[in-house]
Scaffold this motif. Structure first.
Motif, short mmCIF file in Angstrom:
data_model
loop_
_atom_site.label_atom_id
_atom_site.label_comp_id
_atom_site.label_asym_id
_atom_site.label_seq_id
_atom_site.Cartn_x
_atom_site.Cartn_y
_atom_site.Cartn_z
N MET A 1 0.82 -1.21 0.00
CA MET A 1 0.00 0.00 0.00
C MET A 1 0.85 1.26 0.00
SD MET A 1 -3.30 -0.79 2.43
CE MET A 1 -4.03 0.78 2.03
N LEU A 2 2.04 1.19 0.62
CA LEU A 2 2.91 2.36 0.68
C LEU A 2 3.34 2.78 -0.72
CD1 LEU A 2 4.48 4.43 2.31
CD2 LEU A 2 6.34 2.75 2.52
N THR A 3 3.63 1.79 -1.58
CA THR A 3 4.01 2.10 -2.96
C THR A 3 2.89 2.85 -3.67
OG1 THR A 3 5.44 0.16 -3.09
CG2 THR A 3 4.72 1.12 -5.16
N GLY A 4 1.66 2.35 -3.53
CA GLY A 4 0.52 3.01 -4.15
C GLY A 4 0.32 4.41 -3.63
N LEU A 5 0.52 4.61 -2.33
CA LEU A 5 0.36 5.92 -1.72
C LEU A 5 1.38 6.91 -2.28
CD1 LEU A 5 -0.85 7.81 0.46
CD2 LEU A 5 0.81 6.84 2.06
N LEU A 6 2.63 6.50 -2.36
CA LEU A 6 3.70 7.38 -2.84
C LEU A 6 3.48 7.78 -4.30
CD1 LEU A 6 6.84 5.73 -1.19
CD2 LEU A 6 5.70 7.86 -0.53
N PHE A 7 3.11 6.81 -5.12
CA PHE A 7 2.90 7.11 -6.53
C PHE A 7 1.66 7.97 -6.74
CE2 PHE A 7 6.06 3.89 -7.39
CZ PHE A 7 6.65 4.33 -8.58
N ALA A 8 0.63 7.78 -5.93
CA ALA A 8 -0.57 8.62 -6.03
C ALA A 8 -0.24 10.07 -5.66
CB ALA A 8 -1.67 8.08 -5.14
N LEU A 9 0.58 10.27 -4.63
CA LEU A 9 0.97 11.62 -4.24
C LEU A 9 1.83 12.28 -5.32
CD1 LEU A 9 1.81 11.05 -0.45
CD2 LEU A 9 -0.18 12.23 -1.42
N CYS A 10 2.72 11.50 -5.95
CA CYS A 10 3.51 12.04 -7.06
C CYS A 10 2.59 12.46 -8.21
CB CYS A 10 4.51 11.00 -7.55
SG CYS A 10 5.91 10.72 -6.45
N ALA A 11 1.59 11.65 -8.49
CA ALA A 11 0.64 11.99 -9.56
C ALA A 11 -0.11 13.27 -9.23
CB ALA A 11 -0.34 10.83 -9.75
N MET A 12 -0.45 13.47 -7.97
CA MET A 12 -1.15 14.69 -7.56
C MET A 12 -0.31 15.93 -7.86
SD MET A 12 -2.19 15.90 -3.70
CE MET A 12 -0.45 16.02 -3.25
N VAL A 13 0.97 15.90 -7.48
CA VAL A 13 1.85 17.06 -7.71
C VAL A 13 2.04 17.30 -9.20
CG1 VAL A 13 4.17 17.97 -7.35
CG2 VAL A 13 3.02 16.73 -5.50
N THR A 54 -0.10 7.25 -11.78
CA THR A 54 -1.45 6.79 -11.42
C THR A 54 -1.63 5.31 -11.72
OG1 THR A 54 -2.34 9.00 -11.87
CG2 THR A 54 -3.92 7.19 -11.78
N VAL A 55 -1.12 4.89 -12.86
CA VAL A 55 -1.23 3.47 -13.25
C VAL A 55 -0.57 2.58 -12.20
CG1 VAL A 55 -0.50 1.73 -14.93
CG2 VAL A 55 -1.41 3.92 -15.72
N VAL A 56 0.63 2.98 -11.76
CA VAL A 56 1.33 2.18 -10.74
C VAL A 56 0.52 2.15 -9.45
CG1 VAL A 56 3.43 2.00 -9.34
CG2 VAL A 56 3.58 2.68 -11.74
N ALA A 57 -0.01 3.32 -9.05
CA ALA A 57 -0.79 3.39 -7.81
C ALA A 57 -2.03 2.50 -7.87
CB ALA A 57 -1.20 4.84 -7.54
N LEU A 58 -2.65 2.44 -9.05
CA LEU A 58 -3.87 1.64 -9.20
C LEU A 58 -3.62 0.14 -9.10
CD1 LEU A 58 -5.58 3.62 -12.09
CD2 LEU A 58 -6.50 3.31 -9.79
N ARG A 59 -2.38 -0.28 -9.25
CA ARG A 59 -2.07 -1.69 -9.09
C ARG A 59 -1.97 -2.09 -7.62
NH1 ARG A 59 -4.05 -2.82 -13.47
NH2 ARG A 59 -3.48 -4.98 -12.98
N HIS A 60 -1.98 -1.09 -6.72
CA HIS A 60 -1.79 -1.37 -5.30
C HIS A 60 -2.96 -0.90 -4.42
CE1 HIS A 60 2.49 -2.49 -5.80
NE2 HIS A 60 2.50 -1.55 -6.72
N LEU A 61 -3.76 0.04 -4.93
CA LEU A 61 -4.84 0.62 -4.13
C LEU A 61 -6.15 0.60 -4.91
CD1 LEU A 61 -3.06 3.78 -2.64
CD2 LEU A 61 -3.67 1.71 -1.39
N PRO A 62 -7.31 0.63 -4.23
CA PRO A 62 -8.59 0.75 -4.92
C PRO A 62 -8.68 2.06 -5.69
CG PRO A 62 -8.91 0.06 -2.64
CD PRO A 62 -7.47 0.45 -2.77
N VAL A 63 -9.55 2.07 -6.71
CA VAL A 63 -9.69 3.25 -7.57
C VAL A 63 -10.02 4.49 -6.76
CG1 VAL A 63 -11.05 4.29 -9.41
CG2 VAL A 63 -10.35 1.91 -9.60
#
Length: 276
Positions: A1-13, A54-63
């Protein structure tokens, strides 16, 4: 889940930065077509990197968890437009931005564990019908003077790309042949075209803060609910009420921001002259 969280935050910025560049291109007064302006092209490039995150984050966390984290771009964009351009939102608009952020935070916190992975062909059929409806809606509102309908469709379009990514069956390794025969691969491209075209048009008509708020919140809410119902994305036990409250608060914020006044085209922050 940490991987998904980090990539989602990168996508936000990255999404925030891309929006700033594309907004600058939309309002620079250049006679060149929007897609030929350097800032716009730079924004597209950053958008692409953000989408990859975002694609990487979606492999680890719900949409809905990934989309809610990316929705934090609402607050980043509001601060950035004030710092760069001096564009101040009304008090009610600032409250609405805060409502969107808090509502999306509640949605993100409601996410359960790993997302479901066993998806049926029904998902592709539903997404195919959705992309057709969005295409018709985009054509219908293209000439309107209001930015919010275009922002709404843009959010649904980019949200559709996330759902399509989740619908992809990815075998071990990168198998181009396996991806080429899946409808979801082409749905990603169609949803993206609808999203980027309507988002760009909305930036021409409205303020970046308002467009981003409507776009980002829609990108979270609609795909998130579809992910729960259609893809089996899990919700934490006992968190259905916070999830519903977060959705309601975020939608209320969008309704307010949809009516926020747009600044004049080409508006930029004025530099103060030093007093001698």
């Amino acid at each position: 889940m940490l991987t998904g969280l980090l990539f989602a935050l990168c996508a936000m910025v990255l999404n925030c930065g891309a929006g700033l560049l594309q907004s600058a291109a939309a309002n620079d007064g250049s006679p060149r077509h929007l897609v030929l302006r350097p800032f716009y092209l730079a924004g597209l490039l950053i958008d692409g990197v953000g989408w990859a995150c975002t694609v990487v984050a979606l492999r680890h966390l719900p949409v809905f968890a990934v989309q809610a984290l990316i929705g934090g771009a609402i607050a980043l964009t509001a601060v950035a437009t004030w710092l760069l351009y001096g564009v101040r939102l009304r008090v009610i608009d600032r409250v609405a931005v805060g409502a969107c952020v808090l509502g999306l935070a509640a949605v993100a916190a409601s996410a359960g564990g790993e997302a479901a992975s066993d998806l049926t062909g029904v998902v592709s059929v539903v997404l195919g019908a959705a992309v057709a409806v969005l295409a018709v809606a985009a054509i219908a509102v293209w000439r309107l003077a209001a930015a919010w309908p275009l922002s709404l469709i843009a959010g649904l379009g980019f949200g559709g790309t996330s759902l399509s990514v989740r619908a992809l069956r990815t075998p071990d390794g990168f198998d181009v042949a396996a991806l080429a025969v899946q409808p979801a691969t082409y749905l990603i491209a169609l949803f993206w075209i609808i999203g980027i075209s309507t988002y760009s048009r909305a930036l021409v008509l409205g303020s970046l803060s308002s467009v981003t708020a409507v776009f980002a919140t829609t990108e979270v809410l609609a795909p998130g609910l579809v992910g729960i119902v259609l893809l089996g994305d899990p919700v934490r036990p006992g968190w259905w009420i916070p999830l519903g409250a977060g959705l309601a608060v975020a939608v209320a914020g969008v309704v307010v921001l949809a009516n926020a006044p747009a600044p004049p085209v080409g508006h930029r922050r004025r530099r103060r002259r030093p007093v001698r």
